[in-house]
Design a protein around this motif. Structure first.
Motif, PDB file in Angstrom:
ATOM      1  N   THR A  20       7.724  -1.222 -13.564  1.00 17.68           N
ATOM      2  CA  THR A  20       8.372  -0.359 -12.584  1.00 17.68           C
ATOM      3  C   THR A  20       9.792  -0.055 -13.043  1.00 17.68           C
ATOM      4  OG1 THR A  20       9.107  -2.279 -11.278  1.00 17.68           O
ATOM      5  CG2 THR A  20       7.005  -1.254 -10.647  1.00 17.68           C
ATOM      6  N   VAL A  21      10.411   0.935 -12.403  1.00 16.49           N
ATOM      7  CA  VAL A  21      11.757   1.348 -12.766  1.00 16.49           C
ATOM      8  C   VAL A  21      12.628   1.318 -11.509  1.00 16.49           C
ATOM      9  CG1 VAL A  21      13.159   3.230 -13.710  1.00 16.49           C
ATOM     10  CG2 VAL A  21      10.838   2.854 -14.572  1.00 16.49           C
ATOM     11  N   HIS A  48      16.250   1.913  -5.490  1.00 18.35           N
ATOM     12  CA  HIS A  48      14.846   2.211  -5.226  1.00 18.35           C
ATOM     13  C   HIS A  48      14.026   1.802  -6.434  1.00 18.35           C
ATOM     14  CE1 HIS A  48      15.211   4.591  -1.500  1.00 18.35           C
ATOM     15  NE2 HIS A  48      16.429   4.777  -1.948  1.00 18.35           N
ATOM     16  N   THR A  49      12.857   1.252  -6.175  1.00 21.50           N
ATOM     17  CA  THR A  49      11.940   0.889  -7.252  1.00 21.50           C
ATOM     18  C   THR A  49      10.804   1.891  -7.261  1.00 21.50           C
ATOM     19  OG1 THR A  49      12.550  -1.432  -7.010  1.00 21.50           O
ATOM     20  CG2 THR A  49      10.533  -0.948  -8.222  1.00 21.50           C
ATOM     21  N   ILE A  50      10.534   2.431  -8.414  1.00 22.34           N
ATOM     22  CA  ILE A  50       9.540   3.483  -8.589  1.00 22.34           C
ATOM     23  C   ILE A  50       8.381   2.917  -9.402  1.00 22.34           C
ATOM     24  CG2 ILE A  50       9.171   5.761  -9.609  1.00 22.34           C
ATOM     25  CD1 ILE A  50      12.179   6.264  -9.119  1.00 22.34           C
ATOM     26  N   ALA A  51       7.174   3.365  -9.088  1.00 22.84           N
ATOM     27  CA  ALA A  51       5.986   2.934  -9.821  1.00 22.84           C
ATOM     28  C   ALA A  51       6.165   3.207 -11.314  1.00 22.84           C
ATOM     29  CB  ALA A  51       4.755   3.664  -9.291  1.00 22.84           C
ATOM     30  N   PRO A  52       5.426   2.483 -12.151  1.00 24.58           N
ATOM     31  CA  PRO A  52       5.533   2.734 -13.593  1.00 24.58           C
ATOM     32  C   PRO A  52       5.331   4.217 -13.907  1.00 24.58           C
ATOM     33  CG  PRO A  52       4.197   0.786 -13.189  1.00 24.58           C
ATOM     34  CD  PRO A  52       4.445   1.420 -11.844  1.00 24.58           C
ATOM     35  N   PRO A  53       6.114   4.764 -14.822  1.00 18.86           N
ATOM     36  CA  PRO A  53       6.021   6.185 -15.155  1.00 18.86           C
ATOM     37  C   PRO A  53       4.625   6.598 -15.631  1.00 18.86           C
ATOM     38  CG  PRO A  53       7.982   5.226 -16.153  1.00 18.86           C
ATOM     39  CD  PRO A  53       7.199   4.100 -15.550  1.00 18.86           C
ATOM     40  N   LYS A  88       0.099  -7.223  -2.684  1.00 22.68           N
ATOM     41  CA  LYS A  88      -1.004  -7.389  -3.623  1.00 22.68           C
ATOM     42  C   LYS A  88      -0.524  -7.001  -5.020  1.00 22.68           C
ATOM     43  CE  LYS A  88      -5.737  -6.088  -4.584  1.00 22.68           C
ATOM     44  NZ  LYS A  88      -7.023  -5.994  -3.987  1.00 22.68           N
ATOM     45  N   ILE A  89      -1.003  -7.717  -6.022  1.00 26.60           N
ATOM     46  CA  ILE A  89      -0.719  -7.361  -7.417  1.00 26.60           C
ATOM     47  C   ILE A  89      -1.818  -6.410  -7.882  1.00 26.60           C
ATOM     48  CG2 ILE A  89      -0.412  -8.206  -9.781  1.00 26.60           C
ATOM     49  CD1 ILE A  89       1.724  -9.321  -7.946  1.00 26.60           C
ATOM     50  N   ILE A  90      -1.421  -5.243  -8.348  1.00 27.02           N
ATOM     51  CA  ILE A  90      -2.368  -4.233  -8.821  1.00 27.02           C
ATOM     52  C   ILE A  90      -1.949  -3.808 -10.226  1.00 27.02           C
ATOM     53  CG2 ILE A  90      -3.287  -1.922  -8.412  1.00 27.02           C
ATOM     54  CD1 ILE A  90      -2.802  -2.503  -5.400  1.00 27.02           C
ATOM     55  N   ASP A  91      -2.826  -4.047 -11.179  1.00 38.45           N
ATOM     56  CA  ASP A  91      -2.539  -3.714 -12.585  1.00 38.45           C
ATOM     57  C   ASP A  91      -1.187  -4.265 -13.029  1.00 38.45           C
ATOM     58  OD1 ASP A  91      -4.985  -2.382 -12.829  1.00 38.45           O
ATOM     59  OD2 ASP A  91      -4.111  -0.468 -12.218  1.00 38.45           O
ATOM     60  N   GLY A  92      -0.897  -5.506 -12.600  1.00 39.02           N
ATOM     61  CA  GLY A  92       0.332  -6.178 -13.001  1.00 39.02           C
ATOM     62  C   GLY A  92       1.562  -5.813 -12.195  1.00 39.02           C
ATOM     63  N   THR A 110       7.434  -3.420  -5.637  1.00 36.31           N
ATOM     64  CA  THR A 110       8.581  -4.275  -5.319  1.00 36.31           C
ATOM     65  C   THR A 110       9.502  -4.519  -6.505  1.00 36.31           C
ATOM     66  OG1 THR A 110       7.519  -6.366  -5.899  1.00 36.31           O
ATOM     67  CG2 THR A 110       7.151  -5.517  -3.648  1.00 36.31           C
ATOM     68  N   GLY A 111       9.017  -4.302  -7.712  1.00 33.53           N
ATOM     69  CA  GLY A 111       9.830  -4.662  -8.877  1.00 33.53           C
ATOM     70  C   GLY A 111      10.050  -6.156  -8.934  1.00 33.53           C
ATOM     71  N   GLY A 112       9.176  -6.906  -8.255  1.00 31.44           N
ATOM     72  CA  GLY A 112       9.288  -8.369  -8.205  1.00 31.44           C
ATOM     73  C   GLY A 112      10.179  -8.859  -7.084  1.00 31.44           C
TER      74      GLY A 112
END
Length: 116
Positions: A20-21, A48-53, A88-92, A110-112
């Motif tokens: 995530t970013v 803000h945390t954004i889903a992986p690009p 939930k953890i989805i694809d890491g 969440t970016g952890g």
């Protein structure tokens, strides 16, 4: 999202270990209740945390659906509104959904750092 003209954010971006970013200065175009369209207000601290690009819109929506379907933990009950957190953890990627009385109000990576 990172390259869309519908969003603004600062150039400094933090790549989180899960892909995530995290960005600051985030604003998006939205339609207000009165019908006007404009940029959202910048809030502080505005991280803000954004889903992986590499994730598609379909993957992002699916992450929210899968997470919303998991059992939740009650965060608070106030004025007849029960707010629950679902993680939930989805694809890491750790994904979190917040619900008010069973209705999804937020869905985010969440970016952890999940909302407590």
């Amino acid at each position: 999202m990172l390259n869309s003209s519908s969003y603004k954010m600062d150039a400094v971006r933090i790549q989180n270990p899960d892909g995530t970013v995290s960005v600051t200065g985030f604003k998006m175009i939205l339609q207000r209740k009165d019908g006007n369209i404009g940029w959202s207000a910048q809030k502080s601290p505005n991280i803000h945390t954004i889903a992986p690009p590499t994730w598609s819109n379909a993957q992002i929506l699916d992450a929210g659906r899968q997470t919303a379907a998991t059992p939740g933990v009650v965060l608070r009950e106030l004025n007849g509104i029960k707010t629950t957190s679902h993680i939930k953890i989805i694809d890491g990627v750790e994904w979190q959904v917040l619900k008010d009385n069973g209705v999804v109000t937020s869905s985010l990576p969440t970016g952890g750092k999940a909302i407590p």
